[in-house]
Motif scaffolding. Sequence first.
Motif, short mmCIF file in Angstrom:
data_model
loop_
_atom_site.label_atom_id
_atom_site.label_comp_id
_atom_site.label_asym_id
_atom_site.label_seq_id
_atom_site.Cartn_x
_atom_site.Cartn_y
_atom_site.Cartn_z
N ARG A 3 0.86 -0.92 0.15
CA ARG A 3 -0.04 0.03 0.06
C ARG A 3 0.91 1.19 0.07
O ARG A 3 0.60 2.25 -0.76
N ASP A 4 1.79 1.24 0.76
CA ASP A 4 3.00 2.30 0.84
C ASP A 4 3.78 2.38 -0.47
O ASP A 4 3.96 3.63 -0.90
N VAL A 5 4.00 1.48 -1.17
CA VAL A 5 4.61 1.55 -2.48
C VAL A 5 3.80 2.32 -3.57
O VAL A 5 4.21 2.86 -4.32
N ALA A 6 2.41 1.77 -3.49
CA ALA A 6 1.43 2.30 -4.35
C ALA A 6 1.23 3.80 -4.33
O ALA A 6 1.31 4.63 -4.98
N ALA A 7 1.33 4.23 -2.74
CA ALA A 7 1.33 5.75 -2.52
C ALA A 7 2.54 6.57 -3.25
O ALA A 7 2.39 7.61 -3.75
N ALA A 8 3.62 5.83 -2.89
CA ALA A 8 4.74 6.55 -3.35
C ALA A 8 5.06 6.27 -4.84
O ALA A 8 5.44 7.57 -5.35
N GLN A 9 4.54 5.76 -5.39
CA GLN A 9 4.27 5.70 -6.88
C GLN A 9 3.66 6.81 -7.58
O GLN A 9 3.97 7.46 -8.49
N LEU A 10 2.57 7.24 -6.83
CA LEU A 10 1.60 8.35 -7.27
C LEU A 10 2.48 9.75 -6.79
O LEU A 10 2.32 10.52 -7.75
N VAL A 11 3.27 9.71 -5.92
CA VAL A 11 4.22 10.83 -5.51
C VAL A 11 5.29 10.97 -6.60
O VAL A 11 5.76 12.00 -6.82
N TYR A 12 5.98 9.99 -6.75
CA TYR A 12 7.19 9.90 -7.71
C TYR A 12 6.87 9.28 -9.17
O TYR A 12 7.33 7.91 -9.42
N PRO A 13 5.96 9.93 -9.92
CA PRO A 13 5.81 9.12 -11.15
C PRO A 13 6.77 8.83 -12.08
O PRO A 13 7.79 9.79 -12.01
N GLY A 14 7.04 7.95 -12.88
CA GLY A 14 8.05 7.57 -13.56
C GLY A 14 9.47 7.09 -12.84
O GLY A 14 10.27 6.64 -13.61
N ARG A 15 9.43 7.06 -11.66
CA ARG A 15 10.23 6.49 -10.98
C ARG A 15 10.00 4.96 -10.39
O ARG A 15 9.07 4.66 -10.43
N VAL A 16 11.15 4.30 -10.11
CA VAL A 16 10.77 2.86 -9.74
C VAL A 16 10.71 2.99 -8.37
O VAL A 16 11.88 3.07 -7.34
N VAL A 17 9.73 2.62 -7.44
CA VAL A 17 9.61 2.14 -6.19
C VAL A 17 9.67 0.65 -5.69
O VAL A 17 9.05 0.03 -6.11
N ARG A 18 10.63 0.35 -4.61
CA ARG A 18 10.88 -0.61 -4.19
C ARG A 18 10.52 -0.90 -2.84
O ARG A 18 10.99 -0.03 -1.95
#
Length: 64
Positions: A36-51
């Motif tokens: 859930r936190d990965v999904a939230a971070a992906q919205l904040v950092y579009p185009g970046r890879v969140v792991r």
Amino acid sequence: MTTEAFIRRWPTGVHKAELIEGVILFTWMSGPFDERDVAAAQLVYPGRVVRLTSEGNLKVHPAA
């Protein structure tokens, strides 16, 4: 959202943020992060890879 969820979720549950060789590392304060936190971070950092690391921290890699 409950108070407990608010304290545990990214970005409010971050203990420390570090920039290591261009990668942002968010360490947790009150419990490991999850998908859930990965999904939230992906919205904040579009185009970046969140792991999600094995320790439950989040890493945000630069855009490719």
